[in-house]
Design an enzyme around this catalytic site. Structure first.
Site, short mmCIF file in Angstrom:
data_model
loop_
_atom_site.label_atom_id
_atom_site.label_comp_id
_atom_site.label_asym_id
_atom_site.label_seq_id
_atom_site.Cartn_x
_atom_site.Cartn_y
_atom_site.Cartn_z
CB CYS A 1 -0.92 0.02 1.61
SG CYS A 1 -2.09 0.98 1.47
CB CYS B 1 -5.45 3.52 -4.59
SG CYS B 1 -4.25 2.14 -4.36
#
Length: 262
Positions: free
Chosen positions: A78, A201
């Site tokens: 991530c 993101c």
């Protein structure tokens, strides 16, 4: 009767992508309890977050990052979470202005100045370009697709169709893209594991920048990407279809800290 846990946590965000962070260097957190992770990430019954991150000791780097999606399962890299854990490590006085840390996709170098974190992502050498979209892995798998009316797109519906329809059970994150000018793009992202749209993101932003360069939508190797949660920058070096020194740059900051009984 099961004894209640009293957990001290920190909440961080990077361009609206929010995470619960725990200093787990003493290994107190029950890592296999996926239902606990899902509860903590629940926005109505728990703390609420897109994901949960554990900062742990590592034998050869400053620390280790363990990342969970909000569904409770450990997941792939991530990018925004990586930037947030760097800010967290700085707050804990584990690091000063630079660090090397271990994540699920290997060692990452990062630097921090104020709240701006520059995170080195993995090298990318396999961008699959199709007629209507591209697919690449920037630490997590990403589908990148240009669309004509990004603002009015039903991301939840269309993202789920692609996530399951093309990529099956394993799935992929899905990024819908609009070009704003020569070096700036706007994106909206459907994230697997969250199973919905997030405000930002980091691996998706990185994927969009590389895919747009690869498909000759831009000639710049310093790209701005506008998410619903704010602006990020992606810098990189390229030689043919190989991308190195990929840097994801943007703000990561503490929102609040507290404790929860569960």
């Amino acid at each position: 009767m099961k004894a209640k846990l009293e957990l001290n946590f920190y909440k961080y965000q990077g361009t609206g992508n929010d995470f619960i962070l725990f200093d787990n260097r003493s290994n107190f957190f029950p890592k296999e309890d996926t239902s606990l992770v899902a509860f903590l990430c629940d926005r109505r019954f728990g703390i609420g977050a897109d994901g949960l991150i554990l900062l742990e000791n590592h034998e050869s780097s400053d620390f280790k990052m363990v990342y969970y999606n909000s569904d409770g399962n450990q997941s792939t890299m991530c990018g925004n979470g990586g930037r947030c854990i760097v800010a967290f490590a700085k707050n804990l006085n584990i690091i000063d202005s630079e660090t090397n840390f271990m994540a699920v996709d290997g060692i990452h170098h990062a630097s921090i100045e104020g709240t701006i974190v520059k995170l080195q992502m993995i090298d990318v050498s396999d961008i699959q370009s199709r007629e209507k979209y591209s697919f690449l892995n920037t630490g997590s798998p990403h589908h990148v697709q240009l669309v004509s009316d990004l603002d009015n797109l039903e991301v939840q519906l269309e993202g789920a169709k692609i996530r399951y329809g093309i990529y099956g059970k394993e799935g992929s994150n899905v990024n819908f893209v609009s070009q704003l000018n020569d070096d700036t793009f706007s994106i909206r992202t459907y994230e697997r594991g969250v199973e919905g749209e997030t405000l930002s993101c980091g691996t998706g932003v990185t994927a969009v920048a590389l895919a747009m360069f690869q498909n000759q939508k831009t000639k710049s190797n310093q790209i701005k990407v506008v998410t619903k949660g704010g602006e990020l920058r992606v810098n990189f070096s390229s030689k043919g279809s190989v991308y190195t020194n990929v840097q994801l740059i943007g703000d990561a900051s503490l929102v609040f800290k507290g404790s929860i009984s569960c």
